[in-house]
Design an enzyme around this catalytic site. Structure first.
Site, PDB file in Angstrom:
ATOM      1  N   ASP A 181      93.747  37.615  70.994  1.00 49.88           N
ATOM      2  CA  ASP A 181      92.888  36.545  71.488  1.00 49.88           C
ATOM      3  C   ASP A 181      91.587  36.588  70.671  1.00 49.88           C
ATOM      4  O   ASP A 181      91.283  37.621  70.069  1.00 49.88           O
ATOM      5  CB  ASP A 181      92.649  36.849  72.977  1.00 49.88           C
ATOM      6  N   ASP A 213      91.596  39.056  76.820  1.00 49.39           N
ATOM      7  CA  ASP A 213      90.720  39.387  77.949  1.00 49.39           C
ATOM      8  C   ASP A 213      90.671  38.287  78.996  1.00 49.39           C
ATOM      9  O   ASP A 213      89.984  38.417  79.992  1.00 49.39           O
ATOM     10  CB  ASP A 213      89.291  39.592  77.440  1.00 49.39           C
TER      11      ASP A 213
HETATM   12  O1  LIG Z   1      91.406  31.893  74.167  1.00 46.07           O
HETATM   13  P1  LIG Z   1      90.047  32.315  73.764  1.00 46.07           P
HETATM   14  O2  LIG Z   1      89.926  32.584  72.302  1.00 46.07           O
HETATM   15  O3  LIG Z   1      89.533  33.464  74.594  1.00 46.07           O
HETATM   16  O4  LIG Z   1      89.131  31.021  74.090  1.00 46.07           O
HETATM   17  C1  LIG Z   1      88.773  30.708  75.424  1.00 46.07           C
HETATM   18  C2  LIG Z   1      87.465  29.971  75.413  1.00 46.07           C
HETATM   19  O5  LIG Z   1      86.598  30.781  74.613  1.00 46.07           O
HETATM   20  C3  LIG Z   1      85.319  30.251  74.295  1.00 46.07           C
HETATM   21  O6  LIG Z   1      84.515  30.303  75.450  1.00 46.07           O
HETATM   22  C4  LIG Z   1      84.177  31.621  75.848  1.00 46.07           C
HETATM   23  O7  LIG Z   1      83.400  32.233  74.812  1.00 46.07           O
HETATM   24  C5  LIG Z   1      82.126  31.585  74.539  1.00 46.07           C
HETATM   25  C6  LIG Z   1      81.479  32.282  73.361  1.00 46.07           C
HETATM   26  O8  LIG Z   1      81.313  33.632  73.583  1.00 46.07           O
HETATM   27  C7  LIG Z   1      81.280  31.633  75.828  1.00 46.07           C
HETATM   28  O9  LIG Z   1      80.043  30.978  75.600  1.00 46.07           O
HETATM   29  C8  LIG Z   1      82.040  30.956  76.969  1.00 46.07           C
HETATM   30  O10 LIG Z   1      81.314  31.070  78.184  1.00 46.07           O
HETATM   31  C9  LIG Z   1      83.419  31.600  77.154  1.00 46.07           C
HETATM   32  O11 LIG Z   1      84.180  30.886  78.130  1.00 46.07           O
HETATM   33  C10 LIG Z   1      85.439  28.848  73.749  1.00 46.07           C
HETATM   34  O12 LIG Z   1      84.132  28.342  73.506  1.00 46.07           O
HETATM   35  C11 LIG Z   1      86.235  27.954  74.641  1.00 46.07           C
HETATM   36  O13 LIG Z   1      86.386  26.672  74.061  1.00 46.07           O
HETATM   37  C12 LIG Z   1      87.618  28.573  74.809  1.00 46.07           C
HETATM   38  O14 LIG Z   1      88.361  27.754  75.684  1.00 46.07           O
END
Ligand SMILES: O=P(O)(O)OC[C@H]1O[C@H](O[C@H]2O[C@H](CO)[C@@H](O)[C@H](O)[C@H]2O)[C@H](O)[C@@H](O)[C@@H]1O
Length: 352
Positions: free
Chosen positions: A122, A315
Site C-alpha cells: 500500500d 495499513d
Molecule cells: O490506498 P492508499 O495508498 O492507502 O490510499 C488511501 C488514501 O490515501 C491518501 O489519504 C491518506 O493519506 C493522506 C496523506 O498522508 C492523508 O492526508 C489522508 O488523511 C489519508 O486518508 C490519499 O490522499 C487518498 O486519496 C487515498 O484514498
C-alpha cells in the site's frame, strides 16, 4: 508479468527484513492508524479475522448513515486524545492478534522456502507517512532504496487508492507494478515511463473505464458543494474520489459528510468507503485491492498455485480486501516496524 527466481539467500532475507522494518510508523502513540500490517500465507493456530465488518460498504445513503460514517471514520483514525488506559488496552488486544513480523521473521522465511515471493505494498501510511496535505505525502530516499532492492529480487506491486500518475510521481520507480485507484488502474513495469504512458502500452487492466465521465462529473459537483467547508479537500483519483476530513474541524465532519451523502444519493452506481479521515467514492463494480492482487498473481502465472508466497503490507481498511484473498486466504497478520518492539506478542505458534 515476469517470474523471478526465489532462492532465499541471506541477501534476500535482509532485504525483506529491511522492508518490514522500514514501513512507515508515524507515531507510536495510537493503535491501528499508526501500525502497518503485513498479510501472508502463514497458517495461524487461531483465526484472527476479528475485523470482518470493517470494510463493508455503506450500501445506500439515507440520513442516518452520516453518523455511522463519522463513527467509522473516527474508528479508522483514532484521535490522539484517547485516555491512556483504554489506549493501552486497545493496543494489547490488537497486538494479541497481530504479532510482530520481525520477531517471527524466521518462520515467515521458512514458510516462503521454495516459493516465489511476490510483494504488494500500500502507499499512504505504509510507504509514506500520513501528512495533512495529501499532495505532500512523500516517500523517503531510504524507502525508495529499500523498494529498489525488493523489486530487484521479487515482482513488486504498489496497490493504492491514489491515481496512477500521482503515485508514480511519488514512488519514481519504473520497475514496479502499479495497481492504482484501488486496483482499477493496473500497469506493469516499464523502461520508458513517458513513452509507455503515451501509447498506453504498459496498462494491463482498467475495469472501470466506463465510469470516468461520471467520476469526473461528481468530482466537479463535490468541489463546488464542499468549498464552503474550511479544510475540506476533494481529491480526484481518476477512477475514484477522496473527500478529505483531516484538516476539517471535527464539529464540521457531520455537515461535510451530509453534503457528500446528498451528492451520492443522485448516483446509485457509486459506493462509498471510509479510510483514514477520508471518505472514498468508487464505482459499484466488484473490484477492489483484493481483486487487483488476484489479477496480478494470475498475470504472473500463480492462479490457485501453492508455489507462490505473496506478502502484502498495508495499513488501511481497503487493504483488508487484499488480506482476505489468496489461495488459502490471507490468514496471518503481523505488525511491522521496529518501533513497536515493546508491544510484541509472540506466544502464538505458527505452522509453516
Ligand atoms: O490506498 P492508499 O495508498 O492507502 O490510499 C488511501 C488514501 O490515501 C491518501 O489519504 C491518506 O493519506 C493522506 C496523506 O498522508 C492523508 O492526508 C489522508 O488523511 C489519508 O486518508 C490519499 O490522499 C487518498 O486519496 C487515498 O484514498
Amino acid at each position: 508479468m515476469t517470474k523471478q527466481n526465489n532462492v532465499v539467500t541471506p541477501e534476500i532475507n535482509s532485504c525483506i527484513n529491511n522492508l518490514i522494518s522500514t514501513v512507515v510508523l508515524p507515531t507510536a502513540t495510537t493503535v491501528p492508524e499508526s501500525m502497518a500490517m503485513l498479510g501472508g500465507f502463514l497458517d495461524f493456530s487461531h483465526n484472527n479475522n476479528n475485523n470482518n465488518n470493517n470494510n463493508k460498504f455503506i450500501k445506500r445513503f439515507d440520513g442516518s448513515k452520516v453518523n455511522a460514517w463519522i463513527d467509522s471514520m473516527r474508528a479508522a483514525s483514532p484521535t490522539r486524545t484517547v485516555n491512556k488506559s483504554s489506549e493501552n488496552q486497545e493496543k494489547c488486544s490488537w497486538i494479541l492478534y497481530h504479532p510482530s513480523a520481525l520477531k517471527l521473521f524466521d518462520q515467515i522465511l521458512y514458510s516462503a522456502k521454495g516459493k516465489q515471493i511476490v510483494v504488494f505494498l500500500d502507499y499512504d501510511g505504509t510507504l509514506s507517512p500520513i501528512v495533512a496535505d495529501p499532495d505532500k505525502a512523500f516517500m523517503t530516499r531510504k524507502m525508495r532504496g529499500t523498494l529498489k532492492d525488493i523489486a530487484r529480487n521479487f515482482p513488486t506491486a504498489i496497490v493504492t487508492g491514489r491515481c496512477r500518475d500521482k503515485v508514480i510521481n511519488f514512488v519514481k520507480l519504473a520497475e514496479l507494478y502499479y495497481a492504482a485507484s484501488h486496483g482499477m488502474d493496473i500497469m506493469g513495469p516499464t523502461k520508458n515511463q513517458i513513452a509507455a504512458e503515451k501509447t498506453n502500452k504498459a496498462v494491463l487492466f482498467q475495469p472501470a473505464s466506463q465510469f470516468l465521465p461520471m467520476i469526473d462529473e461528481v468530482y466537479k459537483i463535490l468541489l463546488e458543494k464542499t468549498k464552503s467547508v474550511s479544510g475540506a479537500k476533494v481529491e480526484n483519483n481518476k477512477f475514484c474520489l477522496s473527500v478529505h476530513f483531516r484538516c476539517v474541524d471535527e464539529k464540521s465532519w457531520a455537515p461535510l459528510a451530509e453534503k457528500v451523502r446528498l451528492v451520492l444519493n443522485e448516483y446509485p452506481k457509486l459506493k462509498l468507503t471510509q479510510g483514514r479521515k477520508v471518505l472514498e467514492i468508487r464505482p459499484t463494480i466488484k473490484w477492489d485491492k483484493g481483486k487487483a492482487l488476484e489479477f496480478l498473481l494470475e498475470s504472473l502465472g500463480y492462479e490457485n498455485s501453492d508455489d507462490v508466497f505473496p506478502i502484502y503490507i498495508g495499513d488501511d481498511r481497503t487493504d483488508e480486501d487484499a488480506f482476505k484473498k489468496g489461495p488459502r486466504g490471507w490468514n496471518s497478520c503481523f505488525q511491522c516496524s521496529k518501533r513497536n518492539k515493546r508491544f510484541l506478542h509472540t506466544s502464538r505458534s505458527i505452522r509453516g
